[in-house]
Design a protein around this motif. Sequence first.
Motif, PDB file in Angstrom:
ATOM      1  N   VAL A  52       1.044 -33.803 -23.476  1.00 23.32           N
ATOM      2  CA  VAL A  52       2.213 -33.478 -24.294  1.00 23.32           C
ATOM      3  C   VAL A  52       3.501 -33.741 -23.514  1.00 23.32           C
ATOM      4  CG1 VAL A  52       3.481 -31.554 -25.334  1.00 23.32           C
ATOM      5  CG2 VAL A  52       1.055 -31.847 -25.810  1.00 23.32           C
ATOM      6  N   VAL A  53       3.549 -33.293 -22.266  1.00 19.80           N
ATOM      7  CA  VAL A  53       4.755 -33.508 -21.453  1.00 19.80           C
ATOM      8  C   VAL A  53       4.992 -34.995 -21.233  1.00 19.80           C
ATOM      9  CG1 VAL A  53       5.743 -33.181 -19.149  1.00 19.80           C
ATOM     10  CG2 VAL A  53       4.688 -31.264 -20.328  1.00 19.80           C
ATOM     11  N   CYS A  55       4.024 -37.486 -23.132  1.00 26.74           N
ATOM     12  CA  CYS A  55       4.430 -38.120 -24.393  1.00 26.74           C
ATOM     13  C   CYS A  55       5.848 -37.735 -24.786  1.00 26.74           C
ATOM     14  CB  CYS A  55       3.460 -37.741 -25.508  1.00 26.74           C
ATOM     15  SG  CYS A  55       1.882 -38.572 -25.371  1.00 26.74           S
ATOM     16  N   MET A  56       6.287 -36.554 -24.393  1.00 26.62           N
ATOM     17  CA  MET A  56       7.650 -36.132 -24.724  1.00 26.62           C
ATOM     18  C   MET A  56       8.695 -36.998 -24.022  1.00 26.62           C
ATOM     19  SD  MET A  56       7.265 -32.014 -24.930  1.00 26.62           S
ATOM     20  CE  MET A  56       8.992 -31.700 -25.130  1.00 26.62           C
ATOM     21  N   SER A  57       8.300 -37.647 -22.941  1.00 29.73           N
ATOM     22  CA  SER A  57       9.259 -38.532 -22.270  1.00 29.73           C
ATOM     23  C   SER A  57       9.572 -39.753 -23.122  1.00 29.73           C
ATOM     24  CB  SER A  57       8.727 -38.964 -20.905  1.00 29.73           C
ATOM     25  OG  SER A  57       7.619 -39.816 -21.039  1.00 29.73           O
ATOM     26  N   PHE A  60      10.998 -37.803 -27.225  1.00 24.13           N
ATOM     27  CA  PHE A  60      12.275 -37.088 -27.216  1.00 24.13           C
ATOM     28  C   PHE A  60      13.166 -37.448 -26.036  1.00 24.13           C
ATOM     29  CE2 PHE A  60       9.277 -34.123 -29.323  1.00 24.13           C
ATOM     30  CZ  PHE A  60       9.815 -34.196 -30.593  1.00 24.13           C
ATOM     31  N   LEU A  62      12.905 -36.155 -23.154  1.00 18.61           N
ATOM     32  CA  LEU A  62      13.190 -34.920 -22.419  1.00 18.61           C
ATOM     33  C   LEU A  62      12.825 -35.012 -20.946  1.00 18.61           C
ATOM     34  CD1 LEU A  62      12.025 -32.191 -24.940  1.00 18.61           C
ATOM     35  CD2 LEU A  62      14.342 -32.872 -24.389  1.00 18.61           C
TER      36      LEU A  62
END
Length: 97
Positions: A52-53, A55-57, A60, A62
Amino acid sequence: MTGAINLALSFAGAALGIFAMVDAFSRRPDAFAAADKQTKGTWTGITGACGVVLCMSIVFGLFAPQTIFWLAALTGSLVYLLDVRPRLREVQSGGRW
């Protein structure tokens, strides 16, 4: 140039995280015990959070590849892929001989 490198690292990290998560989810629970590793739930949770972390890069923006969260997530996925997965494959295939 730096943006392209960050984007390439983000995509590579996300692909690695998703692969680790799917692989951990697809393994039998008894193989983790036989390999003397943490439980399937533990590794599914670790690789899931890391995926999840990572993929968030991409989605989003983030966690860029130079942040500590992205590096920690990459480390978690790599520990599974380089330490746990080979042992699970060995246990499930019946060993070397």
